[in-house]
Design a protein around this motif. Structure first.
Motif, PDB file in Angstrom:
ATOM      1  N   ALA A  94     -32.049  34.366  55.411  1.00 54.54           N
ATOM      2  CA  ALA A  94     -32.262  35.727  55.910  1.00 54.54           C
ATOM      3  C   ALA A  94     -32.003  36.765  54.829  1.00 54.54           C
ATOM      4  N   CYS A 113     -35.422  41.750  65.915  1.00 54.27           N
ATOM      5  CA  CYS A 113     -33.961  41.723  66.002  1.00 54.27           C
ATOM      6  C   CYS A 113     -33.466  40.355  66.469  1.00 54.27           C
ATOM      7  N   ARG A 150     -34.194  37.265  63.906  1.00 50.09           N
ATOM      8  CA  ARG A 150     -33.691  37.483  62.550  1.00 50.09           C
ATOM      9  C   ARG A 150     -32.867  36.289  62.083  1.00 50.09           C
ATOM     10  N   SER A 210     -38.954  43.258  60.612  1.00 56.43           N
ATOM     11  CA  SER A 210     -38.199  42.158  59.986  1.00 56.43           C
ATOM     12  C   SER A 210     -37.956  42.461  58.510  1.00 56.43           C
TER      13      SER A 210
END
Length: 373
Positions: A56, A317, A320, A345
């Motif tokens: 991420a 959200c 993620r 994102s």
């Protein structure tokens, strides 16, 4: 992980606290300090692989910690980086899923609950804390009442907004959310939001949920987005997470002095402004999904930020932390939804890590966005 964390905030999370130790991650600091019941207890290096978080953030260095400790039921555990800023998810209580006897309220951390426990006639309770270590809610159990969850702070406008949303959206459309209880049917004061307590597990990232749970959440979001807003209006119209995200992305872009990048961000903002807005949860990180591990049922909690937001916001959200293409596969093949998801994102990535835009994940998102224009 929380949905919005500015680049200046601590990048990390306290994922789990148990009698055997603590687990989490921190990308802002090479080590963390651990306090138990307000006293310094232990320090640990962040050297454990966390592929979900590293993907991420677009980084390779290990950021996780998994510290074996001997802790007691009810101990309050705080974890902070070397700069003493607490990690998101801190503090946590050992045995957070266990009910504490009302006698435990004698601990200083639980002192604000004394009057509420007495008014309810509670025999047991479960406290819940904000990142700031402030009590935010408490679950109550008594001999003659169903288990309840009481939100401890809320303005009259906020309480009115939640009641309106339940009355016009959650209840008529049977969305899976904890039931709202009228204070008049309880021995508690009227200035609280009171819910039926729902037992279930929550997680710090979508990557920790099962494939089935992720699919269920995306399907629920499709149901929510299809509900017409009509005359539904918030008394408190501010959407702080969404507004902060837009401001932070633009500020960071301007600070790079990279004209081409600034133009990309401005183009994205224009695209987002043209996307349809849909009824949205507004704060849908994985921690706001409760999963019944025995039956596979789930409930969405903390609807405080509901409102009309760009399509794709909730999905970005929630998913993620998953690789972009894997996350995209969960979404219906709808152009606006997927485009909003990709842009938001990307924004969530860059506000948490300024270097995210140089990663392969970010380049993949940018390629997808440009290919849909």
């Amino acid at each position: 992980m929380k949905i919005f964390r500015s680049v200046n905030a601590v990048q990390g999370a306290l994922d789990r606290v148990s009698a055997d130790g603590v687990r989490g991650w921190c990308a802002s600091s090479p080590a963390v300090s651990i306090r138990v019941n307000g006293m310094p207890y232990f320090s640990a290096f962040c050297h454990v692989e966390r592929r979900d978080v590293q993907a991420a953030l677009g980084i390779e260095k290990p950021v996780g910690f998994n510290v074996p400790l001997r802790l007691a039921l009810g101990d309050m555990v705080e974890v902070a980086g070397v700069d003493c800023q607490p990690l998101p998810g801190s503090p946590q209580r050992v045995g957070a899923s266990a009910w504490l006897p009302v006698s435990a309220a004698q601990r200083p951390a639980f002192a604000p609950l004394e009057a509420l426990l007495k008014a309810f006639g509670a025999s047991h309770f479960k406290p819940f804390f904000k990142r700031s270590a402030e009590l935010t809610a408490v679950a109550l159990r008594g001999n003659n009442q169903p288990d309840m969850l009481v939100k401890l702070a809320g303005t009259p406008a906020h309480i009115a907004d939640i009641k309106a949303f339940y009355r016009q959206v959650i209840e008529p459309h049977a969305l899976p959310a904890p039931g709202l209880i009228p204070p008049s049917t309880t021995p508690l004061p009227n200035d609280y939001l009171i819910y039926r307590y729902v037992d279930g597990a929550s997680y710090s990232a979508a990557s920790q949920l099962s494939d089935s749970a992720r699919q269920q959440v995306i399907q629920l979001l499709a149901t929510l987005h299809a509900i017409p807003g009509g005359t539904l209006k918030r008394e408190n119209t501010q959407q702080p997470y969404w507004q902060q995200l837009q401001r932070q992305v633009l500020r960071q872009a301007l600070a790079t002095l990279d004209i081409a990048y600034v133009r990309q961000i401005v183009s994205m903002r224009r695209l987002v402004q043209r996307l349809p807005t849909v009824l949205s949860h507004g704060d849908l990180h994985a921690g706001n999904v409760l999963v019944d591990d025995t039956e596979g049922a789930l409930a969405l909690i903390d609807w405080d930020r509901w409102g009309a937001l760009p399509v794709g916001y909730d999905e970005a959200c929630f998913l993620r932390g998953l690789p972009f293409r894997q996350a995209l596969d969960y979404l219906p093949k709808q152009r606006d939804l997927r485009l909003g998801f990709a842009i938001i994102s990307f924004w969530l990535g860059v506000v948490q890590n300024e270097q995210f835009r140089t990663t392969s994940q970010a380049q993949e998102m940018m390629g997808y966005i440009e290919g849909r224009l």
